[in-house]
Scaffold this active site. Structure first.
Site, PDB file in Angstrom:
ATOM      1  N   ASP A  32     -21.888  10.784  56.797  1.00 34.76           N
ATOM      2  CA  ASP A  32     -21.252  11.924  57.200  1.00 34.76           C
ATOM      3  C   ASP A  32     -22.308  13.012  56.636  1.00 34.76           C
ATOM      4  O   ASP A  32     -22.758  12.614  55.512  1.00 34.76           O
ATOM      5  CB  ASP A  32     -19.875  11.933  56.644  1.00 34.76           C
ATOM      6  CG  ASP A  32     -19.121  13.264  56.982  1.00 34.76           C
ATOM      7  OD1 ASP A  32     -19.558  14.005  58.205  1.00 34.76           O
ATOM      8  OD2 ASP A  32     -18.384  13.880  56.289  1.00 34.76           O
ATOM      9  N   ASP A  34     -21.065  16.600  55.600  1.00 30.79           N
ATOM     10  CA  ASP A  34     -20.488  17.864  54.587  1.00 30.79           C
ATOM     11  C   ASP A  34     -19.632  17.091  53.816  1.00 30.79           C
ATOM     12  O   ASP A  34     -18.682  16.083  54.197  1.00 30.79           O
ATOM     13  CB  ASP A  34     -19.498  18.633  55.673  1.00 30.79           C
ATOM     14  CG  ASP A  34     -20.298  19.700  56.534  1.00 30.79           C
ATOM     15  OD1 ASP A  34     -20.400  20.818  56.357  1.00 30.79           O
ATOM     16  OD2 ASP A  34     -20.956  19.072  57.720  1.00 30.79           O
TER      17      ASP A  34
END
Length: 241
Positions: A32, A34
């Protein structure tokens, strides 16, 4: 999905179960973006430029805890960003706020012959720059519509939501002929649950507790190199360095 538990390492919640990851063979690691590869939530920082960060941050936090639907909340949050100049986004990424250990961990996987990718519910403007800086093999994220150098407040379909992230993980693994047991997924929020479930090893990194029950490995410190140390400890020192 049971988690690995190491009592001697209180910052890692690790319970024993048979896992098939082999660091001696090629694989795929998917991150991922963020609050995982980088320390910020980009949409919250864009909202700061628009003067509505507190409201957007509250929705982001609720979505990451799994309290509201990620896809619908994303569309609501992006709508209030209309009018932000695209050029203003550079303020957020100068310099790119990489998480501690990001460069070192990615380089380690690359030295092992693993493919590396970022699959994000965030935005391509940021994900493509992260890909370039880290030398990742692929980047998948949502695309913000821009007209006259301004954000329109619209996400261009298709939406990269939780299920789409898992689908892209499966697609990349298939594209590179990597078996599911040789795929590691690393994330921090509820929208990463399907992606972690689709991987051979799911890692909750500096994550919301909502993600813990779905992770094989929980790394609590905000240092990605802790993941390397845990992989080496659990699966053995790879031959290629």
């Amino acid at each position: 999905m049971a988690s690995l538990y190491a009592g001697e390492l209180p910052f890692c919640n690790i319970e024993s179960r048979e896992l098939m990851v082999n660091l001696h063979k090629p694989g795929l690691v998917v991150f991922d973006m963020d609050s995982t590869l980088i320390t910020i939530e980009c949409i919250d920082e864009i909202a700061d430029l628009a003067g509505c960060k507190p409201e957007v941050s509250a929705i982001t936090a609720a979505a990451m805890r799994g309290e509201i639907d990620f896809g619908q909340s994303l569309l609501q949050r992006v709508a209030v960003l209309a009018g932000v100049p695209e050029t203003a986004l550079t303020q957020i990424f100068e310099p790119i706020p990489f998480t501690t250990g990001a460069f070192e961990l990615v380089r380690w996987f690359q030295q092992l012959g693993w493919k590396t990718a970022v699959i994000s519910g965030g935005f391509t403007w940021f994900a493509e720059r992260v890909q370039q800086e880290l030398g990742l093999d692929a980047a998948v994220a949502n695309r913000l519509e821009v007209e006259n150098n301004q954000l329109t407040g619209v996400v261009i379909p298709p939406l990269v939501d939780a299920q789409a992230k898992a689908s892209h993980l499966v697609r990349l693994a298939s594209q590179w002929s990597i078996p599911a047991e040789q795929v590691i997924a690393v994330g921090d929020g509820a929208n990463d649950i399907p992606m972690l479930q689709a991987a051979g090893l799911g890692v909750a990194f500096h994550a919301k507790p909502t993600l813990y029950p779905y992770a094989d490995l929980i790394v609590k410190p905000a240092d990605l190199m802790v993941l390397k140390h845990q992989l080496v400890e659990r699966f053995g020192q790879p031959l290629r360095q």
